[in-house]
Design an enzyme around this catalytic site. Structure first.
Site, mmCIF file in Angstrom:
data_model
loop_
_atom_site.group_PDB
_atom_site.id
_atom_site.type_symbol
_atom_site.label_atom_id
_atom_site.label_comp_id
_atom_site.label_asym_id
_atom_site.label_seq_id
_atom_site.Cartn_x
_atom_site.Cartn_y
_atom_site.Cartn_z
ATOM 1 N N CYS A 286 7.595 16.674 17.414
ATOM 2 C CA CYS A 286 7.744 18.097 17.064
ATOM 3 C C CYS A 286 6.428 18.828 16.798
ATOM 4 O O CYS A 286 6.435 20.036 16.602
ATOM 5 C CB CYS A 286 8.653 18.231 15.850
ATOM 6 S SG CYS A 286 7.935 17.597 14.310
ATOM 7 N N CYS B 277 -4.410 -4.299 11.204
ATOM 8 C CA CYS B 277 -2.984 -4.590 11.398
ATOM 9 C C CYS B 277 -2.540 -4.443 12.850
ATOM 10 O O CYS B 277 -1.486 -4.931 13.218
ATOM 11 C CB CYS B 277 -2.121 -3.717 10.488
ATOM 12 S SG CYS B 277 -2.101 -1.960 10.901
ATOM 13 N N CYS C 6 11.388 16.391 11.953
ATOM 14 C CA CYS C 6 12.334 16.097 13.038
ATOM 15 C C CYS C 6 13.024 14.746 12.899
ATOM 16 O O CYS C 6 13.789 14.360 13.782
ATOM 17 C CB CYS C 6 11.652 16.208 14.398
ATOM 18 S SG CYS C 6 10.448 14.905 14.759
ATOM 19 N N HIS D 244 11.173 8.349 13.964
ATOM 20 C CA HIS D 244 10.573 7.129 13.425
ATOM 21 C C HIS D 244 9.085 7.127 13.773
ATOM 22 O O HIS D 244 8.706 7.330 14.921
ATOM 23 C CB HIS D 244 11.253 5.910 14.047
ATOM 24 C CG HIS D 244 10.568 4.621 13.735
ATOM 25 N ND1 HIS D 244 10.701 3.997 12.517
ATOM 26 C CD2 HIS D 244 9.750 3.850 14.477
ATOM 27 C CE1 HIS D 244 9.980 2.873 12.538
ATOM 28 N NE2 HIS D 244 9.397 2.764 13.717
ATOM 29 N N HIS E 276 5.791 2.226 9.454
ATOM 30 C CA HIS E 276 6.129 1.705 8.126
ATOM 31 C C HIS E 276 4.961 1.910 7.173
ATOM 32 O O HIS E 276 3.817 2.073 7.606
ATOM 33 C CB HIS E 276 6.488 0.225 8.219
ATOM 34 C CG HIS E 276 7.745 -0.014 8.994
ATOM 35 N ND1 HIS E 276 7.743 -0.166 10.361
ATOM 36 C CD2 HIS E 276 9.035 -0.103 8.596
ATOM 37 C CE1 HIS E 276 8.983 -0.327 10.772
ATOM 38 N NE2 HIS E 276 9.795 -0.302 9.719
ATOM 39 N N ASP F 105 -0.414 -2.359 0.358
ATOM 40 C CA ASP F 105 -1.637 -3.158 0.367
ATOM 41 C C ASP F 105 -2.839 -2.410 0.944
ATOM 42 O O ASP F 105 -3.754 -3.002 1.491
ATOM 43 C CB ASP F 105 -1.421 -4.464 1.136
ATOM 44 C CG ASP F 105 -1.027 -4.235 2.592
ATOM 45 O OD1 ASP F 105 -0.911 -3.071 3.024
ATOM 46 O OD2 ASP F 105 -0.822 -5.236 3.309
ATOM 47 N N ARG G 87 -0.769 1.682 2.918
ATOM 48 C CA ARG G 87 -1.165 1.448 4.305
ATOM 49 C C ARG G 87 -0.030 1.948 5.191
ATOM 50 O O ARG G 87 0.971 1.282 5.377
ATOM 51 C CB ARG G 87 -1.438 -0.031 4.566
ATOM 52 C CG ARG G 87 -1.733 -0.331 6.043
ATOM 53 C CD ARG G 87 -2.157 -1.776 6.285
ATOM 54 N NE ARG G 87 -1.275 -2.764 5.709
ATOM 55 C CZ ARG G 87 -0.316 -3.423 6.381
ATOM 56 N NH1 ARG G 87 -0.106 -3.187 7.664
ATOM 57 N NH2 ARG G 87 0.422 -4.328 5.744
ATOM 58 N N CYS H 225 1.217 2.248 8.517
ATOM 59 C CA CYS H 225 1.042 1.660 9.848
ATOM 60 C C CYS H 225 1.893 2.490 10.802
ATOM 61 O O CYS H 225 3.124 2.399 10.775
ATOM 62 C CB CYS H 225 1.524 0.223 9.849
ATOM 63 S SG CYS H 225 0.244 -0.972 9.724
#
Length: 137
Positions: free
Chosen positions: A54, A69, A102, A105, A108, A112, A120, A122
């Site tokens: 969006c 990571c 919107c 996903h 996460h 840490d 963090r 990610c």
């Protein structure tokens, strides 16, 4: 984090027309891109990161850091830009990050990260667009 209502509403047909297959898989089907494969993993330019779904502002480059990571990592999201919810998929218990505008996903968040927040975030590269124009901030 924002507990507000989503401001961008699209039906699934509109999402499929707007997003690439990979963007749709990650943003709308809660997918994850492969570690170290994303465009923004080692990206260090000054600017902001916006939601690929969006265009909403999510993160500022000043909060990005190299966590190792395999995904772009940030220690803070911009105020009100994301929501979080418990994710118990894949036999794990994690905190999912979604776009507050919107409900896409993004990735996460973990506890840490570095100071000053200890977070963090990610985030999948495909879930974001980089904007280096200071007028757009």
């Amino acid at each position: 984090m924002n507990d507000g209502e989503n401001t961008v509403e699209r039906d699934e047909t509109e999402w499929r027309e707007r997003l690439s297959e990979e963007e749709y898989r990650v943003l709308r089907e809660n997918g994850t891109e492969a570690r170290f494969s994303g465009e923004y993993v080692d990206h260090d330019a000054d600017g902001v990161y916006r939601c690929a779904g969006c265009g909403s502002l999510l993160f500022e480059s000043e909060t990005k850091y190299h966590s190792g990571c395999g995904w772009p990592a940030f220690y803070a999201a911009t105020d009100g830009s994301v929501t979080t919810q418990v994710d118990e998929s894949h036999g794990m218990r994690r905190t999912e990050v979604r776009c507050a505008s919107c409900d896409s996903h993004l990735g996460h968040v973990f506890e840490d990260g570095p100071d000053p927040t200890g977070k963090r975030f990610c985030i999948n590269s495909v879930a974001m667009e980089f904007d280096d124009d200071p007028e757009d901030r």
